[in-house]
Design an enzyme around this catalytic site. Structure first.
Site, mmCIF file in Angstrom:
data_model
loop_
_atom_site.group_PDB
_atom_site.id
_atom_site.type_symbol
_atom_site.label_atom_id
_atom_site.label_comp_id
_atom_site.label_asym_id
_atom_site.label_seq_id
_atom_site.Cartn_x
_atom_site.Cartn_y
_atom_site.Cartn_z
ATOM 1 N N ARG A 81 6.058 -0.675 9.027
ATOM 2 C CA ARG A 81 6.680 -1.258 7.824
ATOM 3 C C ARG A 81 6.321 -0.409 6.611
ATOM 4 O O ARG A 81 7.174 -0.138 5.757
ATOM 5 C CB ARG A 81 6.203 -2.701 7.667
ATOM 6 C CG ARG A 81 6.636 -3.388 6.371
ATOM 7 C CD ARG A 81 6.235 -4.864 6.441
ATOM 8 N NE ARG A 81 5.978 -5.469 5.153
ATOM 9 C CZ ARG A 81 6.907 -6.035 4.389
ATOM 10 N NH1 ARG A 81 8.176 -6.034 4.789
ATOM 11 N NH2 ARG A 81 6.593 -6.592 3.242
ATOM 12 N N LYS A 98 7.532 -14.353 3.479
ATOM 13 C CA LYS A 98 6.380 -15.134 3.011
ATOM 14 C C LYS A 98 6.820 -16.151 1.970
ATOM 15 O O LYS A 98 7.638 -15.862 1.102
ATOM 16 C CB LYS A 98 5.325 -14.196 2.410
ATOM 17 C CG LYS A 98 4.530 -13.418 3.438
ATOM 18 C CD LYS A 98 3.400 -12.651 2.773
ATOM 19 C CE LYS A 98 2.521 -11.957 3.799
ATOM 20 N NZ LYS A 98 1.418 -11.204 3.155
ATOM 21 N N HIS A 130 8.591 -8.116 -1.435
ATOM 22 C CA HIS A 130 7.376 -8.217 -2.241
ATOM 23 C C HIS A 130 7.637 -9.087 -3.466
ATOM 24 O O HIS A 130 8.638 -8.891 -4.161
ATOM 25 C CB HIS A 130 6.919 -6.832 -2.711
ATOM 26 C CG HIS A 130 6.278 -6.003 -1.645
ATOM 27 N ND1 HIS A 130 6.162 -4.633 -1.715
ATOM 28 C CD2 HIS A 130 5.716 -6.358 -0.457
ATOM 29 C CE1 HIS A 130 5.557 -4.184 -0.632
ATOM 30 N NE2 HIS A 130 5.274 -5.212 0.139
ATOM 31 N N ARG A 147 8.242 -7.418 8.697
ATOM 32 C CA ARG A 147 6.902 -7.761 9.164
ATOM 33 C C ARG A 147 7.032 -8.128 10.647
ATOM 34 O O ARG A 147 8.093 -8.571 11.091
ATOM 35 C CB ARG A 147 6.336 -8.949 8.388
ATOM 36 C CG ARG A 147 6.177 -8.711 6.884
ATOM 37 C CD ARG A 147 5.673 -9.980 6.195
ATOM 38 N NE ARG A 147 5.442 -9.773 4.772
ATOM 39 C CZ ARG A 147 6.346 -9.995 3.811
ATOM 40 N NH1 ARG A 147 7.552 -10.458 4.151
ATOM 41 N NH2 ARG A 147 6.058 -9.787 2.538
ATOM 42 N N TYR A 176 3.187 2.387 -2.852
ATOM 43 C CA TYR A 176 3.841 3.442 -2.074
ATOM 44 C C TYR A 176 4.076 4.695 -2.917
ATOM 45 O O TYR A 176 4.183 5.797 -2.380
ATOM 46 C CB TYR A 176 5.156 2.933 -1.485
ATOM 47 C CG TYR A 176 4.928 1.804 -0.508
ATOM 48 C CD1 TYR A 176 4.377 2.054 0.738
ATOM 49 C CD2 TYR A 176 5.206 0.486 -0.843
ATOM 50 C CE1 TYR A 176 4.126 1.025 1.635
ATOM 51 C CE2 TYR A 176 4.958 -0.549 0.043
ATOM 52 C CZ TYR A 176 4.420 -0.274 1.279
ATOM 53 O OH TYR A 176 4.158 -1.294 2.148
ATOM 54 N N HIS A 195 2.118 -2.854 11.584
ATOM 55 C CA HIS A 195 2.352 -2.987 10.143
ATOM 56 C C HIS A 195 2.516 -1.620 9.486
ATOM 57 O O HIS A 195 3.181 -1.500 8.462
ATOM 58 C CB HIS A 195 1.206 -3.762 9.487
ATOM 59 C CG HIS A 195 1.583 -4.367 8.164
ATOM 60 N ND1 HIS A 195 2.550 -5.356 8.054
ATOM 61 C CD2 HIS A 195 1.149 -4.122 6.902
ATOM 62 C CE1 HIS A 195 2.680 -5.695 6.780
ATOM 63 N NE2 HIS A 195 1.847 -4.954 6.069
#
Length: 304
Positions: free
Chosen positions: A253, A182, A276, A159, A285, A250
């Protein structure tokens, strides 16, 4: 407005998320705003129920009334689903703490919405973006900097906040980076030779003292690099190449993940590399790759 009791309960939940689940500050702020708005609506809607008793008084019709109001005010189905998720989380925590039944809140169905697919850039487009961003930047060391950041986004799937959060002491980059993503979750990310070389070229050209404990990537005046500057560099590059507005930092990524998948990468491994929390996020994806294959098939098939 909500009662002091509800305000205390809300703060207790946010403190729990911050301390136990290590939720990021920006996420906490969004959760707090969402649940506060929900409680304010129900406080007005259920006038006779006050304080924390309000939560156990909420029925399924009250949930529907809140959701109808949100949609009437223009909130998208996707945003409402996000708000409902925060409300359920709060209600579940409160129910366990106070030993009350909040089934109507937990059973409220989120509105259906079509999940937006990530919009990656092709391999050729990603490479061209990085090259164009460097060529369009008149200041030599800044050109090396922008190319290094963009290479990390595409080559390592970082990120923008993770790339700009790297410490100068981490250069030269090792074979594997420990990235704190995150919610403070750590993951291991392999560093490609191209990414390592791009960062080394930037470090050699940077006029600022890159001492450990300071930001690796710097602005012109020497402070930590503002992510908006990378966004502007990409904007200039995509305009010069005629690429769509979706070609953002982004998107690089997204491109990392999509290109790995197209090359036969394992979905679980890609999930780990991206950081994730849920495999369902990474599975988006798969849909991107299928859409790309169908597009190729439609153009190439003699009956397309």
């Amino acid at each position: 407005m909500i009662s002091p009791g509800l305000a205390d309960a809300l703060e207790g939940w946010l403190t729990h998320l911050r301390g136990v689940d290590n939720v990021a500050a920006a996420t906490l702020e969004a959760y707090g705003a969402d649940v506060r708005c929900f409680l304010a609506f129900q406080s007005g809607h259920l006038g006779e129920a006050t304080g924390t008793a309000l939560i156990s008084a909420i029925g399924i019709r009250d949930m529907r009334a809140w959701m109808a109001r949100e949609r009437a005010e223009g909130l998208s189905a996707r945003s409402l689903a996000r708000k409902l998720s925060a409300v359920r989380n709060f209600a579940g925590w409160f129910a366990e703490r106070e030993d009350i039944d909040v089934t109507p809140i937990l059973s409220a169905k989120a509105p259906k919405f079509t999940r937006k697919l990530p919009r990656p850039v092709s391999v050729e487009g990603s490479r061209a973006l990085i090259e164009a961003a460097a060529e369009l930047e008149p200041t030599g060391w800044v050109a090396f900097r922008d190319a290094a950041v963009m290479t990390l986004l595409w080559g390592c799937g970082l990120r923008i906040s993770e790339a700009l959060g790297l410490d100068a002491g981490q250069a030269p980059l090792p074979d594997t980076l420990v990235i704190r993503g995150k919610g403070g979750k750590e993951r291991l990310v392999p560093v490609l030779p191209a990414a390592r070389q791009a960062v080394e070229a930037y470090c050699a050209a940077c006029p600022h003292d890159l001492t450990p404990g300071t930001a690796l990537f710097r602005g012109v005046r020497g402070g930590p690099l503002n992510p908006r500057l990378i966004a502007k560099a990409m904007e200039r590059a995509r305009h010069s190449l005629g690429l769509p507005a979706s070609a953002t930092p982004h998107a690089l990524r997204h491109s990392f993940a999509t290109h790995l998948l197209a090359a036969g990468g394992d979905l679980r491994a890609i999930q780990d590399l991206l950081g994730h929390a849920s495999l369902s996020t990474t599975q988006a994806y798969t849909a991107v790759d299928e859409a790309r294959l169908l597009q190729v098939y439609g153009k190439a098939h003699p009956h397309g």
